[in-house]
Design an enzyme around this catalytic site. Structure first.
Site, PDB file in Angstrom:
ATOM      1  CE  LYS A   1      -6.335   0.124   4.658  1.00  0.00           C
ATOM      2  NZ  LYS A   1      -6.093  -0.297   5.821  1.00  0.00           N
TER       3      LYS A   1
ATOM      4  CG  ASP B   1      -0.258  -0.107   2.536  1.00  0.00           C
ATOM      5  OD1 ASP B   1       0.745   0.488   2.631  1.00  0.00           O
ATOM      6  OD2 ASP B   1      -0.744  -0.702   3.264  1.00  0.00           O
TER       7      ASP B   1
ATOM      8  CG  MET C   1      -3.332   6.773  11.626  1.00  0.00           C
ATOM      9  SD  MET C   1      -4.335   5.368  11.528  1.00  0.00           S
ATOM     10  CE  MET C   1      -4.285   5.207  13.332  1.00  0.00           C
TER      11      MET C   1
HETATM   12  N1  SAH Z   1       1.837   0.477  11.044  1.00  0.00           N
HETATM   13  C1  SAH Z   1       2.582   1.729  10.612  1.00  0.00           C
HETATM   14  C2  SAH Z   1       1.230   2.710  11.010  1.00  0.00           C
HETATM   15  C3  SAH Z   1       0.307   2.975  10.072  1.00  0.00           C
HETATM   16  S1  SAH Z   1      -1.113   3.878  10.614  1.00  0.00           S
HETATM   17  C4  SAH Z   1       3.586   1.739  11.399  1.00  0.00           C
HETATM   18  O1  SAH Z   1       3.977   1.143  12.298  1.00  0.00           O
HETATM   19  O2  SAH Z   1       4.250   2.770  11.209  1.00  0.00           O
HETATM   20  C5  SAH Z   1      -0.510   5.283   9.680  1.00  0.00           C
HETATM   21  C6  SAH Z   1      -0.072   6.379  10.232  1.00  0.00           C
HETATM   22  O3  SAH Z   1       1.526   6.045  10.332  1.00  0.00           O
HETATM   23  C7  SAH Z   1       0.059   7.698   9.473  1.00  0.00           C
HETATM   24  O4  SAH Z   1      -1.149   8.472   9.607  1.00  0.00           O
HETATM   25  C8  SAH Z   1       1.136   8.224  10.171  1.00  0.00           C
HETATM   26  O5  SAH Z   1       0.762   8.944  11.423  1.00  0.00           O
HETATM   27  C9  SAH Z   1       2.048   7.485  10.444  1.00  0.00           C
HETATM   28  N2  SAH Z   1       3.011   6.996   9.698  1.00  0.00           N
HETATM   29  C10 SAH Z   1       3.436   6.077   8.810  1.00  0.00           C
HETATM   30  N3  SAH Z   1       4.629   6.147   8.120  1.00  0.00           N
HETATM   31  C11 SAH Z   1       5.139   7.411   8.298  1.00  0.00           C
HETATM   32  C12 SAH Z   1       6.281   8.344   8.155  1.00  0.00           C
HETATM   33  N4  SAH Z   1       7.192   7.631   7.181  1.00  0.00           N
HETATM   34  N5  SAH Z   1       6.339   9.412   8.761  1.00  0.00           N
HETATM   35  C13 SAH Z   1       5.616   9.901   9.690  1.00  0.00           C
HETATM   36  N6  SAH Z   1       4.368   9.201   9.891  1.00  0.00           N
HETATM   37  C14 SAH Z   1       4.358   7.936   9.504  1.00  0.00           C
END
Ligand code: SAH
Length: 509
Positions: A60, A38, A175
């Site tokens: 997504k 995704d 998020m």
């Molecule tokens: N499973 C993922 C989180 C998924 S929820 C993890 O462990 O990182 C999606 C949220 O993750 C986004 O809204 C943001 O808040 C955060 N996110 C994911 N990748 C990011 C990145 N490279 N930089 C900042 N926030 C990130």
């Protein structure tokens, strides 16, 4: 249908920096029949997939779901039931707000075997790349990962704002960008001091990383001013103040610079990885492709008569590669070369030759044909036979000058450089939208083909404001012939020289 048992690997693909993928995750991608990813999982990781693997993008981004979660689940079940090995790449860690738990439950329900490969979560790594440790003994003894997605006004909310507000925990919201105003309001309403430091880190760990800081009081305005959007991590707590001292990633010399790489994809990885390590965002738009010569007979004939030659002169790593590929393809080996003397045009060609166990007799001081000529000029070349395997179209100076010295030069085509136009549309739109900081040219053909991708467009106008970096004087002359004056020319005509040129240029700015 196959009789293989399918399996789904729920893989944490890390936060964006491709270097933060785990070894186990890489193994699973390499062996997968199907790769499902995704928008948070870096597309760079797809290069590990087998050529035959089916690659499925399930989107997504916020509300824009290319496939709904139910459909993604069914897709995983369906592929695994066909006996396929499925790599399900998820941004960060699959079990940290990644719905990995739900996917695993569904797989279990359908009797599909699964494995979970934890990943580096953005909740920790995005702050880390912004210089914010989520725990620190002087500041906090615990950290909470909180969804920022839930509407805090919701009646049956499970959000314990009073606890968040009263604890000295580092609060990490995922998020949460859209909900920032509510998050701030609830924390303050529950007693969190308004001067508590807050940071938002967008696209953490990537060259697009953007960080803003403030306090609970100011952060909403700061974010608004910066126009910062999702995806970002929100960090609330005293550890945020450590960024001032500990920031490192965004201090890299080429941080955030968007640099186009025009060399052939097969040869770009060294340049790309070095630039990336310096913080640059590399846009690979190969303008050339190296292919074996259509007519292999001349090189084969020359190899059949190697005994007639005194010298083998190699002017590029491609020349080395295709020469040896042909030699080995003919059932011969390096023993056929024992009587020959070797000359190479540059250090990389020399190293490549050394990979085959051969030490070059000549390595000129500067890395261009003129210097090879100089190196030969002190020798008696009268009547010497020289084999020069090289590109179909190449500069004529070397054979001409060697002929003048009385040598007999057999120039044979070992490979061809052809136009690669797969990135044409991307290139044009990036240039038009002024989304490029620099373009690198590593040979005359990269320049000529770059220009031909632009067709009749005004190159000078499109390249206005774009830094043009050339690997050496010949490449620069070609650029000038198209009306483009390079801003950077490498001192040493090598990739390292080009990198030094970029560093000096940006260092002075
Ligand atoms: N499973 C993922 C989180 C998924 S929820 C993890 O462990 O990182 C999606 C949220 O993750 C986004 O809204 C943001 O808040 C955060 N996110 C994911 N990748 C990011 C990145 N490279 N930089 C900042 N926030 C990130």
């Amino acid at each position: 249908m196959t009789d293989k048992t399918g399996v789904v690997h729920l893989i944490g693909a890390g936060p964006g920096d491709p270097g933060l993928l785990t070894i186990r995750a890489k193994e699973c991608i390499e062996s997968a029949d199907v790769v499902v990813y995704d928008y948070l999982a870096s597309p760079f990781l797809l290069k590990y997939a087998r050529r035959e693997a089916e690659i499925i993008y399930v989107g997504k981004k916020g509300g824009d779901h290319t496939l709904t979660q139910d459909k993604i689940n069914l897709l995983l079940v369906d592929k695994a039931k066909q006996g396929l090995s499925v790599a399900r790449l998820k941004g960060g860690d699959p079990f940290v707000f990644g719905r990995g738990g739900e996917e695993a439950q569904l797989l279990l329900e359908h009797g599909v075997q699964y494995e979970v490969i934890p990943g580096v979560t953005s909740a920790i790594s995005a702050p880390a790349y912004a210089g914010i440790p989520v725990t620190h003994r002087d500041h906090t003894s615990f950290v909470s990962f909180i969804t920022g997605h839930e509407n805090p006004d919701k009646k049956d909310s499970s959000m314990q704002w009073d606890i968040f507000a009263k604890s000295n925990a580092t609060l990490v919201f995922l998020m949460g960008v859209k909900n920032l105003g509510n998050i701030v309001k609830n924390l303050m309403a529950n007693g969190k001091p308004s001067d508590t430091p807050v940071a938002l880190v967008r696209w953490g760990t990537t060259s697009r990383q953007q960080t803003v800081t403030g306090t609970l009081d100011t952060i909403v305005d700061v974010v608004k001013k910066a126009g910062l959007k999702s995806p970002a991590i929100i960090v609330v707590g005293h550890v945020v103040s450590l960024r001032q001292e500990l920031a490192w990633f965004d201090k890299k010399p080429l941080f955030g610079k968007r640099i186009v790489i025009t060399r052939a994809r097969a040869q770009a990885s060294g340049l790309v990885s070095q630039l990336t390590r310096l913080g640059a965002h590399c846009l690979e738009i190969p303008t050339i492709q190296i292919i074996p010569s259509e007519d292999t007979a001349p090189l084969e004939t020359a190899i059949d008569h190697l005994n007639n030659y005194d010298w083998l002169v190699l002017t590029s790593v491609n020349g080395v590669k295709f020469f040896f590929d042909t030699l080995f393809g003919m059932g011969k080996d390096v023993r056929a070369l024992g009587h020959l003397k070797f000359a190479c045009i540059g250090p990389v060609t020399k190293e490549r030759l050394a990979d085959y166990g051969i030490v070059s007799d000549i390595l000129p001081e500067t890395y261009r044909a003129e210097s090879v000529v100089d190196a030969f000029s002190s020798m008696d070349m009268q009547g010497k036979k020289i084999l020069l395997p090289r590109a179909k179209v190449a500069r004529t100076i070397l054979p001409e000058e060697l002929n003048k010295m009385g040598a007999v030069v057999d120039e044979v085509t070992a490979y061809e450089t052809i136009l690669c136009d797969g990135g044409k549309e991307t290139l044009i739109s990036l240039l038009t939208d002024k989304k490029i900081d620099a373009v690198t040219f590593t040979s005359s053909s990269t320049v000529a083909n770059f220009m031909s991708l632009l067709e009749s467009r005004d190159a000078a106008k499109l390249l206005k404001g774009v830094t043009v970096a050339s690997i050496g004087p010949i490449t620069s002359d070609t650029a000038r012939s198209f009306g483009i004056e390079p801003d950077i020319e490498a001192n040493l005509y090598t990739i390292d020289g080009l990198l030094d040129g970029l560093l000096t240029y940006y260092g002075q700015q």
